[in-house]
Structure formats: C-alpha cells, structure tokens
Design a protein around this motif. Sequence first.
Motif, PDB file in Angstrom:
ATOM      1  N   GLY A 128     -19.597  29.128 -81.071  1.00 20.49           N
ATOM      2  CA  GLY A 128     -20.854  28.428 -81.327  1.00 20.49           C
ATOM      3  C   GLY A 128     -20.907  27.037 -80.731  1.00 20.49           C
ATOM      4  N   ASN A 129     -19.873  26.623 -79.989  1.00 22.60           N
ATOM      5  CA  ASN A 129     -19.888  25.328 -79.312  1.00 22.60           C
ATOM      6  C   ASN A 129     -20.878  25.396 -78.157  1.00 22.60           C
ATOM      7  OD1 ASN A 129     -17.698  24.616 -80.980  1.00 22.60           O
ATOM      8  ND2 ASN A 129     -16.236  25.370 -79.479  1.00 22.60           N
ATOM      9  N   THR A 130     -21.615  24.313 -77.936  1.00 25.86           N
ATOM     10  CA  THR A 130     -22.558  24.283 -76.816  1.00 25.86           C
ATOM     11  C   THR A 130     -22.039  23.349 -75.735  1.00 25.86           C
ATOM     12  OG1 THR A 130     -23.847  22.556 -77.906  1.00 25.86           O
ATOM     13  CG2 THR A 130     -24.586  24.829 -78.227  1.00 25.86           C
ATOM     14  N   TYR A 131     -22.299  23.713 -74.488  1.00 23.10           N
ATOM     15  CA  TYR A 131     -21.788  22.976 -73.334  1.00 23.10           C
ATOM     16  C   TYR A 131     -22.953  22.395 -72.559  1.00 23.10           C
ATOM     17  CZ  TYR A 131     -17.557  25.189 -74.738  1.00 23.10           C
ATOM     18  OH  TYR A 131     -16.481  25.582 -75.490  1.00 23.10           O
ATOM     19  N   HIS A 132     -22.798  21.127 -72.148  1.00 30.52           N
ATOM     20  CA  HIS A 132     -23.878  20.374 -71.532  1.00 30.52           C
ATOM     21  C   HIS A 132     -23.419  19.743 -70.229  1.00 30.52           C
ATOM     22  CE1 HIS A 132     -26.211  20.574 -75.316  1.00 30.52           C
ATOM     23  NE2 HIS A 132     -24.997  20.607 -75.845  1.00 30.52           N
ATOM     24  N   TRP A 184     -14.132  27.971 -70.640  1.00 31.88           N
ATOM     25  CA  TRP A 184     -14.970  26.782 -70.734  1.00 31.88           C
ATOM     26  C   TRP A 184     -14.159  25.528 -70.480  1.00 31.88           C
ATOM     27  CZ3 TRP A 184     -19.967  26.501 -70.283  1.00 31.88           C
ATOM     28  CH2 TRP A 184     -20.740  27.617 -70.595  1.00 31.88           C
ATOM     29  N   VAL A 239     -18.903  18.913 -74.393  1.00 35.45           N
ATOM     30  CA  VAL A 239     -19.066  19.971 -75.397  1.00 35.45           C
ATOM     31  C   VAL A 239     -19.517  19.338 -76.705  1.00 35.45           C
ATOM     32  CG1 VAL A 239     -16.615  19.864 -76.031  1.00 35.45           C
ATOM     33  CG2 VAL A 239     -17.920  21.896 -76.593  1.00 35.45           C
ATOM     34  N   TYR A 290     -19.285  20.425 -80.502  1.00 37.62           N
ATOM     35  CA  TYR A 290     -18.603  21.415 -81.319  1.00 37.62           C
ATOM     36  C   TYR A 290     -19.473  21.902 -82.462  1.00 37.62           C
ATOM     37  CZ  TYR A 290     -14.432  19.830 -78.915  1.00 37.62           C
ATOM     38  OH  TYR A 290     -13.510  19.513 -77.957  1.00 37.62           O
ATOM     39  N   ASN A 291     -19.293  23.157 -82.793  1.00 33.43           N
ATOM     40  CA  ASN A 291     -19.921  23.750 -83.959  1.00 33.43           C
ATOM     41  C   ASN A 291     -18.916  23.617 -85.101  1.00 33.43           C
ATOM     42  OD1 ASN A 291     -21.461  25.212 -85.740  1.00 33.43           O
ATOM     43  ND2 ASN A 291     -20.813  27.181 -84.942  1.00 33.43           N
ATOM     44  N   GLU A 331     -23.086  28.580 -74.274  1.00 36.94           N
ATOM     45  CA  GLU A 331     -22.506  28.570 -75.601  1.00 36.94           C
ATOM     46  C   GLU A 331     -21.342  29.553 -75.613  1.00 36.94           C
ATOM     47  OE1 GLU A 331     -23.915  29.704 -80.122  1.00 36.94           O
ATOM     48  OE2 GLU A 331     -25.400  28.961 -78.711  1.00 36.94           O
ATOM     49  N   ASP A 332     -20.276  29.210 -76.345  1.00 37.72           N
ATOM     50  CA  ASP A 332     -19.120  30.103 -76.407  1.00 37.72           C
ATOM     51  C   ASP A 332     -19.135  30.927 -77.691  1.00 37.72           C
ATOM     52  OD1 ASP A 332     -18.174  28.504 -78.480  1.00 37.72           O
ATOM     53  OD2 ASP A 332     -16.683  27.487 -77.255  1.00 37.72           O
ATOM     54  N   CYS A 336     -28.405  21.868 -71.708  1.00 37.81           N
ATOM     55  CA  CYS A 336     -27.472  22.834 -72.268  1.00 37.81           C
ATOM     56  C   CYS A 336     -27.310  23.973 -71.265  1.00 37.81           C
ATOM     57  CB  CYS A 336     -27.988  23.351 -73.604  1.00 37.81           C
ATOM     58  SG  CYS A 336     -26.867  24.480 -74.408  1.00 37.81           S
TER      59      CYS A 336
END
Length: 137
Positions: free
Chosen positions: A35-39, A72, A57, A59-60, A31-32, A28
Amino acid sequence: MGLLANIFTWWDGATIGTSLFSARNGKCVGEDVFGNTYHQEKKPSKNDGPPEGRRWVIYNGANDASRVPPEWHGWLHHSYDEIPESHLPQPRIWEKEPTGNLTGTANAYRPAGALEAGGVRAVATGDYEPWSPAEAE
C-alpha cells in the motif's frame, strides 16, 4: 488526535508537509503490495538531483525502509527509469515474497542456544579441553 499526529510526527506515515509537497510538486506513479505509494517530481530541478527528478515513497503505516519491495527500491535509487510493473519479469516459482525487517519481533531469527529459543545449545564434540590455572603450574 489524527490531524495533530500528522503535523508533528514523521515516524508513522507522511506528515502534512510531505503530503502538501507531494500534491504540489509530484505525481503518483505507482503503488506496491504493502500500500506504499511512489512519487516522482513533475518538473525536475535544474540545479540538483538526477535529470529524471527526485523520487520518494509515502509509506502506508510506519516509516520502515525494509517495507519497500526490491523492485521499487531499484526504481527509487534510479537503477532503472521505468516503473517496476511495466518491465520486470514474472517472479520465479522458487522466489519468496520480500519481508520486512523482523529484528525485535517474535518472528525474528533466533539460533540454537539463544535465550529466547530456550537457551539450550548443541553439546560440544569432546575435543575441547578447557584451560585450568591449577594444571598450568
């Protein structure tokens, strides 16, 4: 139903397979605001993809690509290598926050004359004369 939903659905968050792949092969990186996390891949593949490795990504909430902020989006598509928080300038005072795709919602744009906006359009200017078959003969 939460576990079964994660196993069989792809449209509302990450599936079990995506979560396992992310935990095993990715790290990871950020995070934007949504709340989405980027990997990003820990070890880039030699055969396919860019030399920096694949990026994705999680998604939250609902999987909607319009919920990825512009900075992003550039990182996901390898427009630049650094994560956005580390190198982008501060936003200008005239810049608006990005919004998702509002089509089909109550906040969608509806021009004058649209049925959802009351169905009344501006009056014509008067220089238009409709064709009439009786007058054509």
